[in-house]
Design an enzyme around this catalytic site. Structure first.
Site, PDB file in Angstrom:
ATOM      1  N   ASN A 282      38.890 -44.411 -22.466  1.00 57.76           N
ATOM      2  CA  ASN A 282      37.702 -44.596 -23.287  1.00 57.76           C
ATOM      3  C   ASN A 282      36.955 -43.286 -23.404  1.00 57.76           C
ATOM      4  O   ASN A 282      37.322 -42.280 -22.828  1.00 57.76           O
ATOM      5  CB  ASN A 282      36.796 -45.712 -22.736  1.00 57.76           C
ATOM      6  CG  ASN A 282      36.254 -45.399 -21.353  1.00 57.76           C
ATOM      7  OD1 ASN A 282      35.946 -44.255 -21.044  1.00 57.76           O
ATOM      8  ND2 ASN A 282      36.145 -46.421 -20.525  1.00 57.76           N
TER       9      ASN A 282
ATOM     10  N   ALA B 223      34.364 -42.143 -22.197  1.00 54.81           N
ATOM     11  CA  ALA B 223      33.705 -41.584 -21.030  1.00 54.81           C
ATOM     12  C   ALA B 223      34.670 -41.461 -19.865  1.00 54.81           C
ATOM     13  O   ALA B 223      34.294 -41.481 -18.714  1.00 54.81           O
ATOM     14  CB  ALA B 223      32.521 -42.464 -20.628  1.00 54.81           C
ATOM     15  N   CYS B 224      35.963 -41.356 -20.182  1.00 54.89           N
ATOM     16  CA  CYS B 224      36.952 -41.401 -19.111  1.00 54.89           C
ATOM     17  C   CYS B 224      36.877 -40.161 -18.238  1.00 54.89           C
ATOM     18  O   CYS B 224      36.389 -39.123 -18.617  1.00 54.89           O
ATOM     19  CB  CYS B 224      38.355 -41.543 -19.678  1.00 54.89           C
ATOM     20  SG  CYS B 224      39.105 -39.995 -20.159  1.00 54.89           S
ATOM     21  N   GLY B 225      37.399 -40.307 -17.062  1.00 52.06           N
ATOM     22  CA  GLY B 225      37.487 -39.185 -16.147  1.00 52.06           C
ATOM     23  C   GLY B 225      38.583 -39.475 -15.142  1.00 52.06           C
ATOM     24  O   GLY B 225      38.930 -40.612 -14.896  1.00 52.06           O
TER      25      GLY B 225
END
Length: 279
Positions: free
Chosen positions: A117, A119-121
């Site tokens: 998504n 805001a992935c990390g």
């Protein structure tokens, strides 16, 4: 809301100001899924929420930064899905990548990307170990720049963000030469997608690696931003906000100068201070 292949759409919005309401039209950043498929062996390698536009470049940049391909010639063809059973607009949310004949791609590292998504990390020491296993060299570029040159990047980035100007909801990734000249910029709802689009654009036009360049990203510097910077050979990475701890670890291990909180005439250096010249 109707799906669109455009990078922005209009929507009615109520504005409340000084206790009064008024109706006006506003622009929103389009956010839709993009499925990246490998044709042979037939497999979905990633689904990412992105802003439509430069989809082929995004796919190419993603595969390059993930180590699936190593050069432009590894890609034989990129196309949108032509499956007639799909809704016409949805075909533009699926990209098929045909790799060159005989290329045996290691797709195992892509398991973590099955859904990404905006805001992935990715975190953990295993992520750095995965970069080591790809045998990326430590970036040894002798490029040095002045603080004044670094100060100038933020204004150039913002001035070139045409979609951000109208929507206020996009990240950007821009590449500059060592004289501080803006060369390329890409925007997307996800900062990692913007960077993949940027890297993919350079890959397809034979402009990699970025050995003597400066990367500027909006928002923060995450592990994925630094991972992709290592793959592209970027010696200096700047961001408007803070880096993550894992981003700093990657920068230190692979010889990247990492700058954060670049605002006005101030910034922090988290790694590679030797590339920033004294006044």
């Amino acid at each position: 809301m109707k799906l669109s292949t455009k990078s922005k759409i209009k929507t009615p919005v109520w504005v409340v100001e000084n206790g009064k309401k008024r109706l006006r039209q506003d622009h929103l950043t389009t956010e839709e899924p993009l499925e990246i498929r490998i044709v042979s062996p037939k497999r979905t390698v990633a689904v990412t929420m992105r802003t439509p536009g430069a989809d082929f470049e995004l796919a190419a940049g993603f595969l390059y930064s993930e180590g699936v391909i190593s050069c432009k010639q590894d890609i034989q063809r990129i196309s949108y899905c032509v499956d007639e059973s799909l809704d016409g607009e949805q075909r533009y949310n699926i990209v098929n990548v045909e790799l060159r004949s005989g290329l045996i791609a290691d797709l195992q590292p892509l398991e973590r990307h099955f859904y990404i998504n905006s805001a992935c990390g990715v975190c953990g020491k295993a992520s750095i170990e995965a970069l080591r296993l790809r045998n990326y060299p430590v970036i040894s570029s002798q490029t040095t720049v002045t603080p004044e040159l670094i100060y100038s990047l933020t204004d150039q980035l913002r001035a070139a963000q045409s979609l951000f100007t109208t929507t206020g909801g996009l990240h950007a990734a821009a590449i500059f030469n060592s004289q501080g000249q803006l060369l390329k910029l890409q925007e997307d709802v996800g900062r990692h997608n913007a960077l993949d689009k940027l890297i993919g654009t350079a890959l397809l036009s034979d402009e990699l690696p970025f050995n003597h360049h400066i990367l500027m990203v909006s928002g923060r510097s995450s592990f994925e931003i630094l991972q992709k910077s290592v793959a592209a050979g970027v010696p200096i990475v700047c961001s408007v906000s803070a880096p993550s701890s894992l981003a700093v670890s990657v920068a230190q291990e692979f010889g990247i100068t990492l700058i954060g909180f670049l605002r006005g005439e101030r910034f922090n250096i988290y790694s590679g201070m030797e590339r920033i010249a004294n006044d």
